[in-house]
Design a protein around this motif. Structure first.
Motif, PDB file in Angstrom:
ATOM      1  N   ILE A 275      38.544   6.852 -26.398  1.00 36.65           N
ATOM      2  CA  ILE A 275      37.414   7.652 -25.955  1.00 36.65           C
ATOM      3  C   ILE A 275      37.909   8.954 -25.350  1.00 36.65           C
ATOM      4  O   ILE A 275      38.651   8.945 -24.354  1.00 36.65           O
ATOM      5  N   SER A 276      37.515  10.063 -25.949  1.00 32.23           N
ATOM      6  CA  SER A 276      37.918  11.373 -25.446  1.00 32.23           C
ATOM      7  C   SER A 276      37.079  11.736 -24.231  1.00 32.23           C
ATOM      8  O   SER A 276      36.046  11.114 -23.957  1.00 32.23           O
ATOM      9  N   VAL A 277      37.504  12.775 -23.521  1.00 32.76           N
ATOM     10  CA  VAL A 277      36.757  13.197 -22.347  1.00 32.76           C
ATOM     11  C   VAL A 277      35.362  13.676 -22.754  1.00 32.76           C
ATOM     12  O   VAL A 277      34.370  13.424 -22.040  1.00 32.76           O
ATOM     13  N   ASP A 278      35.229  14.331 -23.914  1.00 36.63           N
ATOM     14  CA  ASP A 278      33.914  14.755 -24.375  1.00 36.63           C
ATOM     15  C   ASP A 278      33.023  13.556 -24.695  1.00 36.63           C
ATOM     16  O   ASP A 278      31.829  13.548 -24.375  1.00 36.63           O
ATOM     17  N   GLU A 279      33.579  12.551 -25.348  1.00 33.99           N
ATOM     18  CA  GLU A 279      32.810  11.350 -25.666  1.00 33.99           C
ATOM     19  C   GLU A 279      32.341  10.658 -24.395  1.00 33.99           C
ATOM     20  O   GLU A 279      31.205  10.179 -24.301  1.00 33.99           O
ATOM     21  N   TRP A 280      33.223  10.584 -23.415  1.00 31.22           N
ATOM     22  CA  TRP A 280      32.896   9.926 -22.140  1.00 31.22           C
ATOM     23  C   TRP A 280      31.776  10.686 -21.419  1.00 31.22           C
ATOM     24  O   TRP A 280      30.791  10.081 -20.981  1.00 31.22           O
ATOM     25  N   CYS A 281      31.917  12.001 -21.289  1.00 26.92           N
ATOM     26  CA  CYS A 281      30.917  12.803 -20.587  1.00 26.92           C
ATOM     27  C   CYS A 281      29.570  12.723 -21.288  1.00 26.92           C
ATOM     28  O   CYS A 281      28.526  12.573 -20.646  1.00 26.92           O
ATOM     29  N   ASP A 282      29.575  12.824 -22.625  1.00 18.50           N
ATOM     30  CA  ASP A 282      28.337  12.771 -23.393  1.00 18.50           C
ATOM     31  C   ASP A 282      27.671  11.415 -23.285  1.00 18.50           C
ATOM     32  O   ASP A 282      26.447  11.316 -23.171  1.00 18.50           O
ATOM     33  N   CYS A 283      28.468  10.363 -23.287  1.00 20.12           N
ATOM     34  CA  CYS A 283      27.934   9.002 -23.286  1.00 20.12           C
ATOM     35  C   CYS A 283      27.103   8.717 -22.037  1.00 20.12           C
ATOM     36  O   CYS A 283      26.080   8.041 -22.092  1.00 20.12           O
ATOM     37  N   PHE A 284      27.534   9.260 -20.899  1.00 17.42           N
ATOM     38  CA  PHE A 284      26.866   8.958 -19.634  1.00 17.42           C
ATOM     39  C   PHE A 284      25.874  10.030 -19.197  1.00 17.42           C
ATOM     40  O   PHE A 284      25.244   9.901 -18.147  1.00 17.42           O
ATOM     41  N   THR A 285      25.699  11.097 -19.995  1.00 21.61           N
ATOM     42  CA  THR A 285      24.870  12.221 -19.563  1.00 21.61           C
ATOM     43  C   THR A 285      23.457  11.806 -19.188  1.00 21.61           C
ATOM     44  O   THR A 285      22.924  12.208 -18.160  1.00 21.61           O
ATOM     45  N   PHE A 286      22.818  10.998 -20.031  1.00 25.05           N
ATOM     46  CA  PHE A 286      21.439  10.592 -19.783  1.00 25.05           C
ATOM     47  C   PHE A 286      21.318   9.089 -19.524  1.00 25.05           C
ATOM     48  O   PHE A 286      20.220   8.535 -19.599  1.00 25.05           O
ATOM     49  N   ALA A 287      22.424   8.435 -19.196  1.00 27.12           N
ATOM     50  CA  ALA A 287      22.411   6.989 -19.028  1.00 27.12           C
ATOM     51  C   ALA A 287      21.461   6.531 -17.928  1.00 27.12           C
ATOM     52  O   ALA A 287      20.917   5.425 -17.999  1.00 27.12           O
ATOM     53  N   ASP A 288      21.251   7.359 -16.926  1.00 30.79           N
ATOM     54  CA  ASP A 288      20.341   6.992 -15.836  1.00 30.79           C
ATOM     55  C   ASP A 288      19.114   7.909 -15.800  1.00 30.79           C
ATOM     56  O   ASP A 288      18.429   7.995 -14.782  1.00 30.79           O
ATOM     57  N   ASP A 289      18.837   8.586 -16.906  1.00 29.60           N
ATOM     58  CA  ASP A 289      17.701   9.508 -16.960  1.00 29.60           C
ATOM     59  C   ASP A 289      17.128   9.517 -18.374  1.00 29.60           C
ATOM     60  O   ASP A 289      17.036  10.551 -19.034  1.00 29.60           O
ATOM     61  N   LEU A 290      16.717   8.349 -18.859  1.00 24.75           N
ATOM     62  CA  LEU A 290      16.281   8.209 -20.244  1.00 24.75           C
ATOM     63  C   LEU A 290      15.007   8.986 -20.540  1.00 24.75           C
ATOM     64  O   LEU A 290      14.755   9.349 -21.693  1.00 24.75           O
ATOM     65  N   ARG A 291      14.192   9.253 -19.528  1.00 24.36           N
ATOM     66  CA  ARG A 291      12.943   9.986 -19.753  1.00 24.36           C
ATOM     67  C   ARG A 291      13.216  11.385 -20.302  1.00 24.36           C
ATOM     68  O   ARG A 291      12.407  11.943 -21.036  1.00 24.36           O
ATOM     69  N   HIS A 292      14.362  11.950 -19.947  1.00 30.18           N
ATOM     70  CA  HIS A 292      14.676  13.311 -20.372  1.00 30.18           C
ATOM     71  C   HIS A 292      15.750  13.361 -21.462  1.00 30.18           C
ATOM     72  O   HIS A 292      16.297  14.420 -21.743  1.00 30.18           O
ATOM     73  N   GLU A 293      16.033  12.223 -22.065  1.00 26.28           N
ATOM     74  CA  GLU A 293      17.063  12.195 -23.105  1.00 26.28           C
ATOM     75  C   GLU A 293      16.573  12.922 -24.360  1.00 26.28           C
ATOM     76  O   GLU A 293      15.531  12.572 -24.920  1.00 26.28           O
ATOM     77  N   PRO A 294      17.295  13.939 -24.823  1.00 29.68           N
ATOM     78  CA  PRO A 294      16.880  14.688 -26.021  1.00 29.68           C
ATOM     79  C   PRO A 294      16.955  13.815 -27.277  1.00 29.68           C
ATOM     80  O   PRO A 294      17.677  12.811 -27.314  1.00 29.68           O
ATOM     81  N   PRO A 295      16.226  14.194 -28.333  1.00 28.84           N
ATOM     82  CA  PRO A 295      16.092  13.322 -29.512  1.00 28.84           C
ATOM     83  C   PRO A 295      17.392  13.052 -30.260  1.00 28.84           C
ATOM     84  O   PRO A 295      17.624  11.927 -30.716  1.00 28.84           O
TER      85      PRO A 295
ATOM     86  N   GLU B 101      22.986  20.472 -25.678  1.00 30.56           N
ATOM     87  CA  GLU B 101      21.813  20.045 -24.930  1.00 30.56           C
ATOM     88  C   GLU B 101      21.243  18.735 -25.445  1.00 30.56           C
ATOM     89  O   GLU B 101      20.280  18.208 -24.900  1.00 30.56           O
ATOM     90  N   GLY B 102      21.833  18.202 -26.523  1.00 30.07           N
ATOM     91  CA  GLY B 102      21.379  16.918 -27.054  1.00 30.07           C
ATOM     92  C   GLY B 102      20.321  17.021 -28.130  1.00 30.07           C
ATOM     93  O   GLY B 102      19.745  16.001 -28.534  1.00 30.07           O
ATOM     94  N   PHE B 103      20.043  18.253 -28.627  1.00 29.81           N
ATOM     95  CA  PHE B 103      19.115  18.430 -29.730  1.00 29.81           C
ATOM     96  C   PHE B 103      19.899  18.547 -31.038  1.00 29.81           C
ATOM     97  O   PHE B 103      21.121  18.724 -31.040  1.00 29.81           O
ATOM     98  N   TYR B 104      19.193  18.464 -32.152  1.00 29.34           N
ATOM     99  CA  TYR B 104      19.840  18.482 -33.465  1.00 29.34           C
ATOM    100  C   TYR B 104      20.389  19.857 -33.804  1.00 29.34           C
ATOM    101  O   TYR B 104      19.721  20.871 -33.587  1.00 29.34           O
TER     102      TYR B 104
ATOM    103  N   HIS C  35      20.510  13.166 -29.102  1.00 34.32           N
ATOM    104  CA  HIS C  35      21.367  12.324 -28.265  1.00 34.32           C
ATOM    105  C   HIS C  35      20.904  10.879 -28.338  1.00 34.32           C
ATOM    106  O   HIS C  35      21.721   9.958 -28.457  1.00 34.32           O
ATOM    107  N   LYS C  36      19.599  10.661 -28.298  1.00 32.59           N
ATOM    108  CA  LYS C  36      19.062   9.306 -28.374  1.00 32.59           C
ATOM    109  C   LYS C  36      19.388   8.673 -29.722  1.00 32.59           C
ATOM    110  O   LYS C  36      19.826   7.514 -29.789  1.00 32.59           O
ATOM    111  N   ALA C  37      19.176   9.435 -30.815  1.00 33.49           N
ATOM    112  CA  ALA C  37      19.441   8.896 -32.146  1.00 33.49           C
ATOM    113  C   ALA C  37      20.911   8.542 -32.315  1.00 33.49           C
ATOM    114  O   ALA C  37      21.251   7.534 -32.939  1.00 33.49           O
ATOM    115  N   ARG C  38      21.777   9.369 -31.766  1.00 34.17           N
ATOM    116  CA  ARG C  38      23.217   9.134 -31.900  1.00 34.17           C
ATOM    117  C   ARG C  38      23.644   7.872 -31.162  1.00 34.17           C
ATOM    118  O   ARG C  38      24.533   7.142 -31.613  1.00 34.17           O
TER     119      ARG C  38
END
Length: 279
Positions: A182-202, A225-228, A204-207
């Motif tokens: 797991i790279s540092v980018d993968e780690w940071c991205d993985c937890f970005t919205f882990a505790d804020d699912l209401r604001h998770e971009p589409p 920003e988590g958009f396509y 990021h959610k699909a991925r």
């Protein structure tokens, strides 16, 4: 760390092909001396064992699958440390369970980070925005400070508690370059919205809705920003989408990159290489 990578059990031309992480504690992989960045492949009937990079291993399985003649259909499975094949297991965590697990991990990261004195260690170069407590925790596990978390470095985190979905959640973080670490980018991205699912971009959610280790799974390209991103490619097809993932009419092409310039996208050399690898 025994990341439960998605593997394949293929009954192909009377041969059973088993694929497991290279550093799994199984006798035949140990004898082959596969590294943690390789996959260990065994043809069960002949006891032939090979070590391959993940991408080459998947191509190996594809070739064998294409030679199938009247045998069983290829099945996606998990394997345990003893390399005993099992079907896609009944205890597979749902997305809801995985996201709750991610949220609990973020809370734990916050609690530990706030209780620790001293200055945060400088993180390795990364492009994905990273919250302080998440970056700090990455550094705690990155023992060799190489900007990647290996299986062995993450083993204490995955094996340290009774949470059944920790291992699977961490495994799902390996999704930008699916290589068992797991790279540092993968780690940071993985937890970005882990505790804020209401604001998770589409995007990021699909991925994070799919297991990145399953053969043939589509992982969309997302912006910071988590958009396509406009250009998407998978399985020989490419197409253009808006930031919400909606495909534009007549934009789909085969075996070539799409022309999405009208949607204001500037492809870098890295983008082009990434997309071409999916054609």
């Amino acid at each position: 760390m025994k990341i439960l990578l998605a593997v394949l059990l293929c009954h192909v031309a009377w041969a059973t092909v088993i694929v497991v992480p290279g550093d799994d504690d199984v006798e035949w992989c140990a004898q082959a001396k596969c590294t943690e960045r390789q996959m260990c492949i065994m043809i069960q009937e002949t006891q032939e064992v090979q070590c391959m990079p993940p991408q080459q291993a998947m191509e190996f399985v594809k070739i064998h699958a294409s030679r199938q003649q009247g045998g069983s259909q290829t099945a996606q499975i998990k394997t345990r440390a003893d390399a005993t094949p099992v079907k896609a297991h009944q205890t597979h965590c749902t997305r809801s369970e995985l996201m709750r697990m991610g949220g609990r991990l973020v809370k734990w990261f916050k609690d530990i980070h706030s209780a620790e004195a001293g200055t945060d260690r400088t993180m390795k170069l990364h492009t994905v925005p990273c919250r302080a407590e998440i970056g700090w925790m990455f550094n705690q596990w990155d023992g060799d400070m190489n900007g990647r978390l290996s299986k062995s470095e993450l083993r204490p985190l995955e094996r340290g508690g009774n949470e059944p979905c920790v291992e699977e959640f961490i495994d799902m973080c390996d999704d930008m370059v699916v290589d068992g670490s797991i790279s540092v980018d993968e780690w940071c991205d993985c937890f970005t919205f882990a505790d804020d699912l209401r604001h998770e971009p589409p995007c990021h959610k699909a991925r994070h809705d799919v297991d990145p280790h399953l053969l043939g799974v589509f992982l969309p390209r997302c912006d910071l920003e988590g958009f396509y991103k406009p250009e998407q490619c998978h399985d020989g097809n490419c197409w253009c989408v808006d930031r919400y993932g909606r495909e534009f009419d007549k934009s789909r092409v085969q075996n070539t990159l799409p022309d999405c310039g009208q949607y204001a996208s500037d492809l870098t050399e890295e983008d082009v290489a990434y997309l071409k690898a999916r054609i």
